[in-house]
Motif scaffolding. Structure first.
Motif, PDB file in Angstrom:
ATOM      1  N   ALA A  65     -34.837 -20.637  19.895  1.00 10.74           N
ATOM      2  CA  ALA A  65     -33.715 -20.558  18.950  1.00 10.74           C
ATOM      3  C   ALA A  65     -34.215 -20.207  17.552  1.00 10.74           C
ATOM      4  N   ARG A  66     -35.327 -20.806  17.146  1.00  8.65           N
ATOM      5  CA  ARG A  66     -35.898 -20.530  15.831  1.00  8.65           C
ATOM      6  C   ARG A  66     -36.302 -19.056  15.729  1.00  8.65           C
ATOM      7  N   SER A  67     -36.930 -18.531  16.781  1.00  8.97           N
ATOM      8  CA  SER A  67     -37.327 -17.122  16.789  1.00  8.97           C
ATOM      9  C   SER A  67     -36.115 -16.204  16.715  1.00  8.97           C
ATOM     10  N   SER A  68     -35.088 -16.501  17.511  1.00 10.92           N
ATOM     11  CA  SER A  68     -33.875 -15.669  17.512  1.00 10.92           C
ATOM     12  C   SER A  68     -33.223 -15.641  16.139  1.00 10.92           C
ATOM     13  N   ASP A  69     -33.153 -16.787  15.478  1.00  7.84           N
ATOM     14  CA  ASP A  69     -32.580 -16.861  14.132  1.00  7.84           C
ATOM     15  C   ASP A  69     -33.398 -16.017  13.162  1.00  7.84           C
ATOM     16  N   ARG A  70     -34.710 -16.120  13.249  1.00  8.54           N
ATOM     17  CA  ARG A  70     -35.596 -15.376  12.356  1.00  8.54           C
ATOM     18  C   ARG A  70     -35.420 -13.877  12.563  1.00  8.54           C
ATOM     19  N   PHE A  71     -35.355 -13.436  13.828  1.00  7.86           N
ATOM     20  CA  PHE A  71     -35.176 -12.010  14.111  1.00  7.86           C
ATOM     21  C   PHE A  71     -33.828 -11.507  13.598  1.00  7.86           C
ATOM     22  N   ALA A  72     -32.791 -12.312  13.758  1.00  9.46           N
ATOM     23  CA  ALA A  72     -31.460 -11.923  13.294  1.00  9.46           C
ATOM     24  C   ALA A  72     -31.443 -11.739  11.783  1.00  9.46           C
ATOM     25  N   VAL A  73     -32.083 -12.631  11.056  1.00  5.66           N
ATOM     26  CA  VAL A  73     -32.145 -12.538   9.598  1.00  5.66           C
ATOM     27  C   VAL A  73     -32.853 -11.250   9.169  1.00  5.66           C
ATOM     28  N   LEU A  74     -33.864 -10.849   9.939  1.00  5.82           N
ATOM     29  CA  LEU A  74     -34.613  -9.630   9.614  1.00  5.82           C
ATOM     30  C   LEU A  74     -33.926  -8.355  10.100  1.00  5.82           C
ATOM     31  N   GLY A  75     -32.767  -8.521  10.767  1.00  7.22           N
ATOM     32  CA  GLY A  75     -32.053  -7.361  11.270  1.00  7.22           C
ATOM     33  C   GLY A  75     -32.575  -6.860  12.605  1.00  7.22           C
ATOM     34  N   HIS A  76     -33.250  -7.731  13.348  1.00 10.80           N
ATOM     35  CA  HIS A  76     -33.798  -7.366  14.658  1.00 10.80           C
ATOM     36  C   HIS A  76     -33.269  -8.318  15.721  1.00 10.80           C
TER      37      HIS A  76
END
Length: 112
Positions: A18-29
């Motif tokens: 979940a932490r990784s998915s949130d981080r990727f979403a913030v970066l536009g990925h």
């Protein structure tokens, strides 16, 4: 007892994902699902180590003659370890563990 251990490990993995998915979403990925699938550009942004970790990584890369691919694979593993540890930043301890896995992996074919 064993069941409780698996429950804890499963929770850590879900939290990390979940932490990784949130981080990727913030970066536009948002299409990315794991650190392993990250490009070198993305992994350099999300796995930027602290000063002590960066020095360790540079020293290990020089001594062990990491290729660019090997360098980035260590960063990806270290980011995953930091996620499992619930650390916001990749630290020296995460890089040390990731490097140790790389060293063990290099010795494996020799042992076989």
């Amino acid at each position: 007892m064993q069941r409780d251990r698996f429950a804890v490990l499963g929770h850590a993995e879900l939290t990390s994902t979940a932490r990784s998915s949130d981080r990727f979403a913030v970066l536009g990925h948002a299409e990315l699902t794991s650190n392993a699938r990250s490009s070198t550009t993305v992994i350099e942004k999300i796995a930027e180590p602290d000063a002590a970790g960066l020095q360790l990584l540079r020293d290990a890369a020089e001594k062990m003659k990491f290729s660019a691919r090997g360098y980035h694979r260590v960063l990806k593993v270290a980011r995953t370890l930091a996620d499992l540890d619930e650390a916001p930043r990749v630290g020296r301890i995460h890089l040390a563990e990731a490097i140790s896995y790389r060293m063990a992996g290099e010795r494996l074919p020799v042992a076989a």
